[in-house]
Scaffold this motif. Structure first.
Motif, mmCIF file in Angstrom:
data_model
loop_
_atom_site.group_PDB
_atom_site.id
_atom_site.type_symbol
_atom_site.label_atom_id
_atom_site.label_comp_id
_atom_site.label_asym_id
_atom_site.label_seq_id
_atom_site.Cartn_x
_atom_site.Cartn_y
_atom_site.Cartn_z
ATOM 1 N N TYR A 1 37.101 5.555 51.685
ATOM 2 C CA TYR A 1 38.256 6.047 50.839
ATOM 3 C C TYR A 1 38.913 4.967 50.560
ATOM 4 O O TYR A 1 39.629 4.238 50.989
ATOM 5 C CB TYR A 1 39.303 7.076 51.317
ATOM 6 C CG TYR A 1 38.366 8.407 51.695
ATOM 7 C CD1 TYR A 1 38.411 9.506 50.630
ATOM 8 C CD2 TYR A 1 37.944 8.575 52.794
ATOM 9 C CE1 TYR A 1 37.582 10.599 50.959
ATOM 10 C CE2 TYR A 1 37.105 10.007 53.190
ATOM 11 C CZ TYR A 1 36.884 10.846 51.991
ATOM 12 O OH TYR A 1 36.489 12.121 52.510
ATOM 13 N N PRO B 1 36.419 8.316 46.303
ATOM 14 C CA PRO B 1 35.285 8.406 47.544
ATOM 15 C C PRO B 1 34.142 7.265 47.068
ATOM 16 O O PRO B 1 33.494 7.664 46.051
ATOM 17 C CB PRO B 1 34.910 9.740 47.369
ATOM 18 C CG PRO B 1 35.301 10.408 46.137
ATOM 19 C CD PRO B 1 36.421 9.650 45.504
ATOM 20 N N SER C 1 34.850 8.773 56.230
ATOM 21 C CA SER C 1 34.490 10.163 56.434
ATOM 22 C C SER C 1 33.987 10.050 57.867
ATOM 23 O O SER C 1 33.692 8.947 58.546
ATOM 24 C CB SER C 1 33.529 10.464 55.538
ATOM 25 O OG SER C 1 32.336 10.049 55.474
ATOM 26 N N THR D 1 31.214 7.620 53.434
ATOM 27 C CA THR D 1 31.871 7.543 52.525
ATOM 28 C C THR D 1 33.339 6.677 52.876
ATOM 29 O O THR D 1 33.834 7.022 54.069
ATOM 30 C CB THR D 1 32.482 8.983 52.032
ATOM 31 O OG1 THR D 1 31.405 9.935 51.558
ATOM 32 C CG2 THR D 1 33.412 9.064 50.737
#
Length: 782
Positions: free
Chosen positions: A222, A198, A215, A220
């Motif tokens: 990934y 993250p 997210s 965030t």
């Protein structure tokens, strides 16, 4: 059997009752497809299987059969080459194999005593090779085990090592101080099958890599760092290889299932059949059903038959359902047709359906609710015309529909058939309908059929009374309660009792009187006479039932007497044997002592006079040891005094001594309100308020109280018999008996006269009866 017959006799409903006691869906399905057969050997084999399983359960406990899955869909899928069965299918197969093994071992305990069950057990295939393969490959949670194949175990070890290496690299490289500010949280995630970290959105580009997702707040990212791309690729390659190896394991197991498909199908079929047999056993136990005596020829003799569906309804709700009244149903080779008549709602149709349904049950191998001694010979087919078959679509009236169905029966009638006809000859002119009914009945009889028919028509009733091969039976109507009793009285014609039923239903007396005025005087007289005959028949039936109950009680008492005599005989033999052993031991000991005395005499160790004296003493001791022992302790009359409490073991009661022994050596004892003359050996002194301890109870012979109601004095003189009569009356009064029987025989009559004169003077006698049997006097006690 015709489907119409099965329907009108409610055979499917009966099967649903039996199906309730099956534990598996396949067992219930097997029972639902059960159909009657006319094959005598097959019927006998079905009942023998039931008996074998019942006996085996009595010895070894219940059959270890539980619900099991239906493998048919899985086996159909496995039959296709190249198909793969999922782990849950293989676990279903494994559960059936385990159940097969347990059932086979259970049935093996029967041995030679259960040949038919042993034959079924031989059809069960445990398939140990397939069972071991499934146990080693599939977990109970439908997961393929590592040990399913060496390649799969190796791949999973490599996967675990690569995954651990990748996780360790991510933690050491990206969750360390140089990158902590850019990382949202130190958690490793997966996106699209690849490991990611993250990353904070505002630090995009801080770590080189591929963004796979964001997210919901877009705060965030990934990220798959470029440094772990090769390791992720290696991990995915290993995962693909694992899936291919798992498919190879499933393909190998599916091929094994395909190879053993026939055996698995046979296992399922046998388990379903055994479940059906166990359901029949449980049904028989709950409803007190049994197998009738099967005969290859003859008719039907169902004793105390009860309709199974009415019985099931009563079993489900005992409070709401009425008690099912048993009926006797009998068809013989001499009287093959039964004509049932009587009141409406009196049980005629129920009796007809009971006969038909019990026939279908026997020929399907299902125990029936009848009494012992029932007999049955199978029929090739059963025909039933019951209910209103009116068909408006085909423009058929009730009469026409009935007639067409009966014509179909005649067209398909085999050599041996059972024909059941409800309200034959109705729905048309009574004269013509009755004439046609007689012709049809004769036609069925000439073709060798057995049967029963219900009717209200006097023409048919008179025909059955005079025609060979036919017999009347009436459903009995209680004239006192104005209610049917639902019992059948053979040889009688039943009245319809339409007027009596109308009166009970509340029809006004004026209308009833007008209705009676339309009856011919002779018809009215015949109607009333018939009602009186029915009432007399009902009273006779009740008397017969009472006599049967009394006979059962007498038989029970006779069995108890025989058992008591056998017990006394065995005890006497045991005591004799023990006494004999003791006597033999004493004799052997005396022989050894005598031999010692003789040896001492030969050696002249002691004088002859002294040895002779010792020999005489030893001889007296031997004689004394072999003599019967003294009377029991407490039996000396001198120990008893007036007012002393005593215990009478023969009666199990306590009493008080009124007078000490006199010339005849007997005591006068008062027990409750009765004075008894007893010998001292028959009582024991009481030292407290609770009776004597069992160890101190005196030995001797005491008549058992359960034998008191009857006394046999045949062959005795008057002076010998009268004391026994007094003893019987006293003990019967103490036991609370209301009546005793004194058997004195006929002979010259002197003993009978003396006994009866003596009884008239006895204070405890209420009445004397001797009319039923001149050799027995019945005595009612106060």
């Amino acid at each position: 059997m015709p489907e119409h017959t099965l329907s009108v006799l409610e055979f499917p409903g009966l099967l649903r009752v039996v199906m309730q006691y099956a534990v598996s869906a396949l067992g219930r399905r097997f029972l639902s497809h059960l159909r009657p057969t006319a094959d005598f050997a097959e019927i006998r084999a079905k009942f023998q299987e039931i008996q074998e399983l019942r006996d085996l359960q009595d010895r070894e406990g219940p059959l270890p059969l539980t619900d099991f899955p239906d493998l048919a869909p899985w086996l159909a899928k496995a039959a296709v080459p190249g198909s793969l069965l999922p782990p849950e299918a293989l676990n279903d197969i494994l559960s059936v194999l385990r159940l097969t093994r347990a059932v086979r071992q259970y049935l093996g305990q029967g041995g030679e005593r259960t040949p038919l069950l042993a034959a079924r057990a031989s059809r069960l295939n445990e398939l140990p090779e397939l069972r071991r393969a499934l146990v080693d490959s599939i977990s109970p949670y439908n997961f393929i085990l590592d040990q399913a194949s060496p390649a799969l175990a190796r791949l999973r070890r490599e996967l675990a090592a690569t995954r651990e290496q990748l996780n360790r690299f991510i933690r050491q490289t990206f969750f360390s101080p140089p990158h902590l500010n850019a990382i949202q949280s130190p958690l490793i995630s997966q996106r699209h099958g690849r490991y990611v970290i993250p990353l904070k959105a505002d630090h995009k580009g801080a770590i080189p890599g591929i963004i796979h997702d964001t997210s919901q707040t877009r705060a965030t990212l990934y990220l798959e760092p470029l440094a772990i791309v090769e390791m992720n690729n290696a991990l995915n390659l290993l995962g693909n290889q694992e899936k291919r190896e798992e498919e190879a394991v499933l393909r190998r197991l599916t091929d094994m299932v395909r190879h053993w498909q026939a055996e698995l199908q046979e296992n399922q079929a046998v388990l379903a059949e055994l479940d059906a047999i166990a359901a029949k056993v449980e049904y028989a136990r709950r409803f007190q059903a049994r197998e009738p005596l099967l005969k290859s020829r003859g008719g039907v003799d169902f004793r105390q038959a009860r309709h199974p569906l009415l019985l099931a309804r009563q079993h489900e709700n005992p409070q709401a359902a009425a008690t099912v009244v048993p009926v006797d149903l009998k068809l013989t080779e001499e009287q093959r047709f039964l004509i049932i008549s009587g009141a409406n709602a009196g049980g005629k149709t129920v009796a007809l359906k009971t006969l038909g349904l019990l026939t279908l049950m026997v020929q399907s191998g299902i125990p029936i609710p009848v009494a012992e001694g029932s007999e049955f010979a199978p029929f090739a087919r059963v025909f039933a015309d019951i209910g209103d078959p009116q068909d408006l679509e085909r423009d058929l009236s009730t009469f026409s529909a009935h007639l067409l169905r009966i014509l179909d029966f005649l067209a398909d009638l085999p050599d041996r058939a059972l024909v059941l006809l409800d309200e034959l000859g109705t729905a048309t002119d009574p004269t013509e309908g009755g004439a046609l009914a007689l012709a049809l009945l004769r036609a069925f009889q000439r073709r060798g059929a057995y049967g029963a028919a219900t009717t209200h028509l006097p023409l048919i009733k008179r025909f059955a009374a005079r025609e060979p091969g036919f017999q009347n039976a009436a459903v009995v109507f209680d004239e006192e309660t104005k209610q049917p009793t639902y019992r059948l009285a053979y040889g009688l014609v039943g009245a319809s009792n339409a007027l009596a039923i109308a009166r009970e239903l509340g029809l006004s007396p004026e209308i009833l009187a007008e209705a009676e005025s339309y009856l011919d005087a002779e018809e009215l007289k015949a109607y009333r006479l018939l009602a009186e005959v029915e009432a007399a028949q009902e009273q006779l039936a009740r008397r017969e039932a009472e006599l049967r109950e009394r006979q059962k009680e007498m038989d029970r008492q006779a069995r108890e007497i025989v058992a008591l005599r056998r017990e006394i005989h065995q005890e006497r033999q045991q005591l004799w044997g023990e006494a004999l052993k003791q006597a033999q031991a004493a004799i052997r000991k005396a022989e050894a002592e005598f031999k010692g005395i003789l040896d001492r005499l030969r050696c002249q160790e002691e004088s002859w006079g002294r040895l002779r004296q010792e020999l005489s003493v030893r001889a007296k001791e031997l004689v004394k040891s072999l003599e019967p022992g003294p009377p029991p302790a407490g039996g000396d009359a001198a120990e008893f005094a007036p007012g002393q409490p005593v215990f009478l073991p023969a009666l199990g009661l306590t009493g008080e001594v009124l007078a000490a022994p006199v010339k005849d050596g007997k005591l006068t004892v008062q027990v409750r309100k009765v004075k008894l003359r007893v010998s001292p050996e028959e009582v024991a002194p009481l030292t407290g308020t609770s009776g004597p301890e069992p160890e101190t109870r005196p030995a001797g012979f005491y008549p058992a109280p359960r034998c008191l109601p009857t006394l046999n004095i045949i062959g005795l003189r008057v002076d010998e018999a009268l004391p026994l009569v007094d003893r019987l009356l006293d003990q019967a009064i103490l036991q609370g008996a209301e009546r005793v029987d004194i058997i004195h025989g006929v002979g010259t009559g002197r003993l009978k006269q003396a006994v009866r004169e003596h009884l008239k003077q006895h204070a405890g006698v209420k009445a004397i009866h001797g009319d039923e049997n001149p050799g027995v006097t019945l005595v009612d006690l106060k």
